[in-house]
Scaffold this active site. Structure first.
Site, mmCIF file in Angstrom:
data_model
loop_
_atom_site.group_PDB
_atom_site.id
_atom_site.type_symbol
_atom_site.label_atom_id
_atom_site.label_comp_id
_atom_site.label_asym_id
_atom_site.label_seq_id
_atom_site.Cartn_x
_atom_site.Cartn_y
_atom_site.Cartn_z
ATOM 1 N N ASP A 25 -71.142 68.901 11.126
ATOM 2 C CA ASP A 25 -69.899 69.009 11.895
ATOM 3 C C ASP A 25 -69.230 70.394 11.829
ATOM 4 O O ASP A 25 -68.018 70.499 11.573
ATOM 5 C CB ASP A 25 -68.898 67.920 11.461
ATOM 6 C CG ASP A 25 -69.423 66.510 11.701
ATOM 7 O OD1 ASP A 25 -70.579 66.356 12.130
ATOM 8 O OD2 ASP A 25 -68.667 65.545 11.438
ATOM 9 N N LYS B 42 -72.944 61.906 16.631
ATOM 10 C CA LYS B 42 -72.507 60.668 15.972
ATOM 11 C C LYS B 42 -71.060 60.390 16.337
ATOM 12 O O LYS B 42 -70.340 61.290 16.791
ATOM 13 C CB LYS B 42 -72.654 60.809 14.451
ATOM 14 C CG LYS B 42 -71.768 61.909 13.882
ATOM 15 C CD LYS B 42 -71.976 62.100 12.398
ATOM 16 C CE LYS B 42 -71.079 63.190 11.859
ATOM 17 N NZ LYS B 42 -69.632 62.910 11.979
ATOM 18 N N CYS C 13 -67.354 63.785 6.105
ATOM 19 C CA CYS C 13 -68.712 63.712 6.668
ATOM 20 C C CYS C 13 -69.775 64.318 5.767
ATOM 21 O O CYS C 13 -70.898 63.817 5.724
ATOM 22 C CB CYS C 13 -68.708 64.309 8.070
ATOM 23 S SG CYS C 13 -67.733 63.262 9.190
HETATM 24 C C1 VGL Z 1 -64.727 64.130 10.077
HETATM 25 C C2 VGL Z 1 -62.767 62.947 10.005
HETATM 26 C C3 VGL Z 1 -63.012 62.423 11.252
HETATM 27 C C4 VGL Z 1 -65.656 65.080 9.402
HETATM 28 C C5 VGL Z 1 -64.997 63.596 11.309
HETATM 29 O O1 VGL Z 1 -66.461 65.728 10.094
HETATM 30 O O2 VGL Z 1 -65.590 65.202 8.160
HETATM 31 N N1 VGL Z 1 -63.621 63.796 9.433
HETATM 32 N N2 VGL Z 1 -64.133 62.740 11.896
#
Ligand code: VGL
Ligand code: ZN
Length: 211
Positions: free
Chosen positions: A9, A106, A151
């Site tokens: 991410d 995802k 994540c």
């Molecule tokens: C994430 C919160 C919501 C992350 C993704 O990438 O850690 N955190 N969606």
């Protein structure tokens, strides 16, 4: 031993100016760029939500940071973030995206969140990451990215559970730390589960010696 680098991410909405800012999240970009040449296989996950995703506080008249129950699991309410195809969902500029071999998206199910790169939070569906790793004979995974306490953590825990040798390159990760201590706790959890921590400089040095 065949190793893969997994970028978790590394997206604009998790940069310091993004919708769900991770403090100093942008500092990992040059570190990741230095790591990329050490790997033959680079995989990137992208948080990739449809508009109106059920993890968005705005959908439930909640304030970000509150929790609700969603499909039997606790769900943190987040600001709207990483909506499919928006600039917020794109990789952070400066990341050498040319080195990425495979992208795993995802969080695409509107009703279920997905912190791990392997499975959604209710474990209804696999993302395909495990299959990709197995098909390519990748036994050792090195994890970097955002956010350490969400994540990155859940991706690392699933990787260990699935039997991959799992390394977390610590200085190439940053966390949200919504409640102070969250990042520390995440590191302890990953360590107890069997993840090994390494610093990028140590890793880069050792891969130079070996190659
Ligand atoms: C994430 C919160 C919501 C992350 C993704 O990438 O850690 N955190 N969606
Ligand atoms: Zn998300």
């Amino acid at each position: 031993m065949t190793k893969a680098l997994i970028l978790v991410d590394v997206q604009n909405d998790f940069a310091p100016s993004g919708a769900l800012p991770v403090p100093q999240g942008d500092e990992i970009i040059p570190i990741i760029n230095q790591l990329l040449p050490c790997f033959d296989h680079v995989i990137a996950t992208q948080d990739w939500h449809p508009q109106g995703h059920s993890s968005f506080a705005s959908e439930h008249n909640k304030t970000p940071g509150e929790c609700i129950e969603l499909g039997g699991v606790t769900q943190v309410m987040w600001p709207d973030h990483c909506v499919q195809g928006t600039d917020g969902a794109a990789f952070i500029p400066g990341l050498n995206t040319g080195a990425i071999d495979y992208i795993v998206q995802k969080g695409t199910n509107p009703n279920v969140d997905s912190y791990s790169g392997f499975f959604d939070n209710q474990r209804i569906q696999a993302t395909g990451l495990e299959d990709y790793l197995r098909q390519n004979g990748l036994t050792d995974v090195y994890i970097v990215g955002l956010a350490t306490d969400y994540c990155v953590k859940f991706t690392a825990l699933d990787a260990v559970e699935l039997g991959f040798n799992t390394w977390v390159i610590q200085d190439a990760c940053r966390g949200v730390d919504m409640t102070p201590g969250d990042v520390e706790n995440a590191l302890s959890e990953m360590q107890s589960a069997g993840c090994t921590f390494i610093q990028s400089s140590t890793f880069i040095q050792s891969s130079k010696v070996l190659n």
